[in-house]
Design a protein around this motif. Sequence first.
Motif, PDB file in Angstrom:
ATOM      1  N   PRO A  88     -85.487 107.094 -47.950  1.00 41.94           N
ATOM      2  CA  PRO A  88     -85.262 107.356 -46.638  1.00 41.94           C
ATOM      3  C   PRO A  88     -86.505 107.802 -45.749  1.00 41.94           C
ATOM      4  CG  PRO A  88     -83.871 108.975 -47.489  1.00 41.94           C
ATOM      5  CD  PRO A  88     -84.644 108.166 -48.753  1.00 41.94           C
ATOM      6  N   VAL A  89     -86.679 107.219 -44.635  1.00 38.69           N
ATOM      7  CA  VAL A  89     -87.945 107.580 -43.603  1.00 38.69           C
ATOM      8  C   VAL A  89     -87.509 108.023 -42.410  1.00 38.69           C
ATOM      9  CG1 VAL A  89     -89.942 106.870 -42.403  1.00 38.69           C
ATOM     10  CG2 VAL A  89     -89.291 105.870 -44.748  1.00 38.69           C
ATOM     11  N   TYR A  90     -87.600 109.225 -41.982  1.00 36.92           N
ATOM     12  CA  TYR A  90     -87.234 109.868 -40.738  1.00 36.92           C
ATOM     13  C   TYR A  90     -88.390 110.196 -39.911  1.00 36.92           C
ATOM     14  CZ  TYR A  90     -83.161 111.103 -43.749  1.00 36.92           C
ATOM     15  OH  TYR A  90     -82.276 111.156 -44.848  1.00 36.92           O
ATOM     16  N   VAL A  91     -88.107 110.211 -38.659  1.00 32.97           N
ATOM     17  CA  VAL A  91     -89.276 110.531 -37.718  1.00 32.97           C
ATOM     18  C   VAL A  91     -88.825 111.539 -36.739  1.00 32.97           C
ATOM     19  CG1 VAL A  91     -88.468 108.698 -35.901  1.00 32.97           C
ATOM     20  CG2 VAL A  91     -90.773 109.331 -36.080  1.00 32.97           C
ATOM     21  N   PHE A  92     -89.992 112.397 -36.354  1.00 31.24           N
ATOM     22  CA  PHE A  92     -89.863 113.647 -35.521  1.00 31.24           C
ATOM     23  C   PHE A  92     -90.936 113.239 -34.413  1.00 31.24           C
ATOM     24  CE2 PHE A  92     -91.979 117.835 -34.235  1.00 31.24           C
ATOM     25  CZ  PHE A  92     -90.912 118.058 -33.326  1.00 31.24           C
ATOM     26  N   ILE A  93     -90.522 112.805 -33.258  1.00 30.18           N
ATOM     27  CA  ILE A  93     -91.272 112.451 -32.056  1.00 30.18           C
ATOM     28  C   ILE A  93     -91.769 113.813 -31.453  1.00 30.18           C
ATOM     29  CG2 ILE A  93     -91.512 111.165 -29.965  1.00 30.18           C
ATOM     30  CD1 ILE A  93     -89.274 109.433 -31.051  1.00 30.18           C
ATOM     31  N   ASP A  94     -93.093 114.078 -31.508  1.00 28.92           N
ATOM     32  CA  ASP A  94     -93.411 115.220 -31.121  1.00 28.92           C
ATOM     33  C   ASP A  94     -94.451 114.803 -29.833  1.00 28.92           C
ATOM     34  OD1 ASP A  94     -94.557 117.647 -30.414  1.00 28.92           O
ATOM     35  OD2 ASP A  94     -95.652 117.858 -32.322  1.00 28.92           O
ATOM     36  N   ASN A  95     -93.589 114.652 -28.627  1.00 26.45           N
ATOM     37  CA  ASN A  95     -94.076 114.090 -27.275  1.00 26.45           C
ATOM     38  C   ASN A  95     -93.889 112.672 -27.148  1.00 26.45           C
ATOM     39  OD1 ASN A  95     -94.966 114.992 -25.052  1.00 26.45           O
ATOM     40  ND2 ASN A  95     -97.096 114.726 -25.484  1.00 26.45           N
ATOM     41  N   ASN A  96     -94.560 111.810 -27.684  1.00 23.15           N
ATOM     42  CA  ASN A  96     -94.687 110.278 -27.483  1.00 23.15           C
ATOM     43  C   ASN A  96     -94.354 109.353 -28.465  1.00 23.15           C
ATOM     44  OD1 ASN A  96     -95.607 110.558 -24.480  1.00 23.15           O
ATOM     45  ND2 ASN A  96     -97.267 111.351 -25.330  1.00 23.15           N
ATOM     46  N   MET A 113     -86.430 114.219 -31.931  1.00 25.38           N
ATOM     47  CA  MET A 113     -87.288 114.373 -30.705  1.00 25.38           C
ATOM     48  C   MET A 113     -87.657 115.917 -30.482  1.00 25.38           C
ATOM     49  SD  MET A 113     -86.139 111.158 -28.505  1.00 25.38           S
ATOM     50  CE  MET A 113     -87.487 111.008 -27.376  1.00 25.38           C
ATOM     51  N   ARG A 114     -88.702 116.144 -29.806  1.00 18.74           N
ATOM     52  CA  ARG A 114     -89.102 117.497 -29.356  1.00 18.74           C
ATOM     53  C   ARG A 114     -88.428 117.596 -27.744  1.00 18.74           C
ATOM     54  NH1 ARG A 114     -94.754 120.448 -29.580  1.00 18.74           N
ATOM     55  NH2 ARG A 114     -94.426 122.379 -28.826  1.00 18.74           N
ATOM     56  N   LYS A 115     -87.985 118.679 -27.371  1.00 19.55           N
ATOM     57  CA  LYS A 115     -87.520 118.664 -25.856  1.00 19.55           C
ATOM     58  C   LYS A 115     -89.024 118.169 -25.216  1.00 19.55           C
ATOM     59  CE  LYS A 115     -83.595 120.218 -24.607  1.00 19.55           C
ATOM     60  NZ  LYS A 115     -82.750 119.602 -23.621  1.00 19.55           N
ATOM     61  N   GLY A 116     -88.643 117.181 -24.082  1.00 20.14           N
ATOM     62  CA  GLY A 116     -89.851 116.816 -23.306  1.00 20.14           C
ATOM     63  C   GLY A 116     -90.486 115.476 -23.884  1.00 20.14           C
ATOM     64  N   ALA A 117     -90.173 115.166 -25.036  1.00 21.47           N
ATOM     65  CA  ALA A 117     -90.749 113.998 -25.638  1.00 21.47           C
ATOM     66  C   ALA A 117     -90.032 112.579 -25.012  1.00 21.47           C
ATOM     67  CB  ALA A 117     -90.352 113.886 -27.216  1.00 21.47           C
ATOM     68  N   PHE A 195     -86.569 106.604 -22.480  1.00 16.78           N
ATOM     69  CA  PHE A 195     -85.700 107.614 -22.628  1.00 16.78           C
ATOM     70  C   PHE A 195     -86.471 108.903 -22.708  1.00 16.78           C
ATOM     71  CE2 PHE A 195     -82.261 104.917 -24.974  1.00 16.78           C
ATOM     72  CZ  PHE A 195     -81.556 105.077 -23.890  1.00 16.78           C
ATOM     73  N   THR A 196     -85.976 110.015 -22.204  1.00 18.92           N
ATOM     74  CA  THR A 196     -86.255 111.213 -22.442  1.00 18.92           C
ATOM     75  C   THR A 196     -85.327 111.694 -23.927  1.00 18.92           C
ATOM     76  OG1 THR A 196     -84.451 112.261 -21.328  1.00 18.92           O
ATOM     77  CG2 THR A 196     -86.546 111.821 -19.966  1.00 18.92           C
ATOM     78  N   ALA A 197     -85.740 112.975 -24.387  1.00 24.04           N
ATOM     79  CA  ALA A 197     -85.026 113.570 -25.651  1.00 24.04           C
ATOM     80  C   ALA A 197     -83.563 113.373 -25.342  1.00 24.04           C
ATOM     81  CB  ALA A 197     -85.455 114.763 -26.047  1.00 24.04           C
ATOM     82  N   ASP A 198     -83.092 113.924 -24.055  1.00 28.89           N
ATOM     83  CA  ASP A 198     -81.593 114.351 -23.923  1.00 28.89           C
ATOM     84  C   ASP A 198     -81.043 112.699 -23.646  1.00 28.89           C
ATOM     85  OD1 ASP A 198     -81.658 117.238 -24.142  1.00 28.89           O
ATOM     86  OD2 ASP A 198     -82.312 117.296 -22.026  1.00 28.89           O
ATOM     87  N   GLU A 199     -81.702 112.020 -22.963  1.00 27.24           N
ATOM     88  CA  GLU A 199     -80.937 110.609 -22.750  1.00 27.24           C
ATOM     89  C   GLU A 199     -80.997 109.586 -23.948  1.00 27.24           C
ATOM     90  OE1 GLU A 199     -82.770 109.758 -18.281  1.00 27.24           O
ATOM     91  OE2 GLU A 199     -83.880 109.005 -20.007  1.00 27.24           O
ATOM     92  N   ALA A 200     -82.031 110.108 -24.921  1.00 26.79           N
ATOM     93  CA  ALA A 200     -82.048 109.597 -26.383  1.00 26.79           C
ATOM     94  C   ALA A 200     -80.746 109.857 -27.040  1.00 26.79           C
ATOM     95  CB  ALA A 200     -83.331 109.426 -26.826  1.00 26.79           C
ATOM     96  N   LEU A 201     -80.548 111.170 -26.971  1.00 30.62           N
ATOM     97  CA  LEU A 201     -79.407 111.751 -27.620  1.00 30.62           C
ATOM     98  C   LEU A 201     -78.182 111.284 -27.366  1.00 30.62           C
ATOM     99  CD1 LEU A 201     -78.793 113.964 -29.849  1.00 30.62           C
ATOM    100  CD2 LEU A 201     -78.665 115.667 -28.166  1.00 30.62           C
ATOM    101  N   GLU A 202     -77.995 111.124 -26.031  1.00 32.01           N
ATOM    102  CA  GLU A 202     -76.863 110.841 -25.380  1.00 32.01           C
ATOM    103  C   GLU A 202     -76.491 109.207 -25.755  1.00 32.01           C
ATOM    104  OE1 GLU A 202     -74.796 109.954 -20.891  1.00 32.01           O
ATOM    105  OE2 GLU A 202     -76.675 110.586 -21.039  1.00 32.01           O
ATOM    106  N   TRP A 203     -77.623 108.431 -25.844  1.00 32.13           N
ATOM    107  CA  TRP A 203     -77.177 106.935 -25.917  1.00 32.13           C
ATOM    108  C   TRP A 203     -77.507 106.638 -27.559  1.00 32.13           C
ATOM    109  CZ3 TRP A 203     -74.972 103.644 -22.766  1.00 32.13           C
ATOM    110  CH2 TRP A 203     -75.021 104.058 -21.453  1.00 32.13           C
ATOM    111  N   LYS A 204     -77.546 107.499 -28.333  1.00 37.22           N
ATOM    112  CA  LYS A 204     -77.703 107.528 -29.754  1.00 37.22           C
ATOM    113  C   LYS A 204     -79.027 106.911 -30.269  1.00 37.22           C
ATOM    114  CE  LYS A 204     -72.721 107.050 -30.559  1.00 37.22           C
ATOM    115  NZ  LYS A 204     -72.562 108.567 -31.153  1.00 37.22           N
TER     116      LYS A 204
END
Length: 461
Positions: A88-96, A113-117, A195-204
């Motif tokens: 399994p491959v996961y991604v951590f978006i550190d800004n963009n 995602m990081r806050k502000g990403a 998406f911002t991080a919060d918007e992306a979280l809301e829309w899965k």
Amino acid sequence: MKKNSELLFLLLFLLITTFKSIGEARKLVYQIDIKKEINNTTRIYLRNGLEEAKLLGADAVLLHMNTYGGLLEAADSMRTAILYNPIPVYVFIDNNAASAGALISIACEKIFMRKGANIGAATVVNQTGAALPDKYQSYMRSMIRSTAEAHGKDTIIQEKDTTFRWKRDPLIAEAMVDERVVVPNLIDSGKVLTFTADEALEWKYCDGIAETPDEVITKYLGYNDYELKTYKPSWEDDLKGFLMNPMLQSLLIIIIIGGIYFEMQTPGLGFPSAAAVVAAILYFAPLYIDGLAQNWEILVFILGLLLIAVEIFIIPGFGIAGISGIIFLIAGLTLSLLNNTDFNFEEVSTKEIGEATLTVLIGLGLGFVLMIWLSNKIGTKGMMRKVALHKDLEDAHSSPSLTSLIGKEGTAFTVLRPSGKVMIDNELYDGVSESGFIEKGTKVEVVRFENAQVYVENPDL
């Protein structure tokens, strides 16, 4: 009896502790940094990293991403590798994670995602940032939609009703590409979705907010005791990725074609042929190492060169050998860019064939333009004056002993292109045609003698 019970309890405790420690063996997480433009270099990073993770038996792969996007073909290859990777491959978006970065992120098992990403803005653009025609957008829409669909649906049971909901809504992914796509309660037409991080979280489109890769691993993957290994790119990775840049590949084709052309204009092997050979090696070597260029494809290219050489040095005129040589040359250059297996092209898309053909044709077209320009510039005024001898031949003095040859007739001992050999009074002389191409055996007449060469014309023209 009591002692036996205590001993039995101790043994049982040791067994439970042993099994628990085995069950909680240290996890291995393999991290691959994607922190530059998406191109063949980052594609090589990902491919090599995934292979190394499999060899090490990693439990998970984590992409540490910060990119504004890049080449679509490289992103397509990377998202395919992620979708079909056994680990399994996961991604951590550190800004963009913009454009191609968004496509790659959506392919991952989970997105953090990081806050502000931000994630999105995947419209296909050219080098100036302008959107490409709709046929390119259509392909990108389909690709990003199918990538979202690949994660499947969740089954939701409410009382007696069962519904299925996409884990990642394909319509949302499509809205990241096409401004005409409308997602109710999210975005209207006329805007490309990001998406911002919060918007992306809301829309899965985000599975959790974190500040560091360590927080992703411990909080969301649940690996409290883990070992982290990071892929370390080598200089060979960077060099190979650089040489596989489409613009550089076109430039190498220009040098190959230009070298062949200018070698045809001068006798013997010199700088043009050396430049063409070096460019051919730089073109094919990374493709061969990467598994794209196969032996038979390189042989097709070499066969093309041999046919052109036969046309130049053996067969007079320009006919079947020359035309066949050009066809084989183009075929070898193009086939080497395709990810086919032997003679099986089923897995090669029309898009890949188009991109490979375009890369080669751009190189050939610019090569011919450069040849014409250099042919007119070399030896004249300006910077190109120093490339060739620029002595004014009109002021040159003829050799007194050979001025008697002027006006005499002879035959072309070799093909004059325009240089070659001529036979006059049973003697061989270096000759230069002043009336264009002259076939071997054609009657010629000496019109002047300069710089140890006789200048001849075909008297029958």
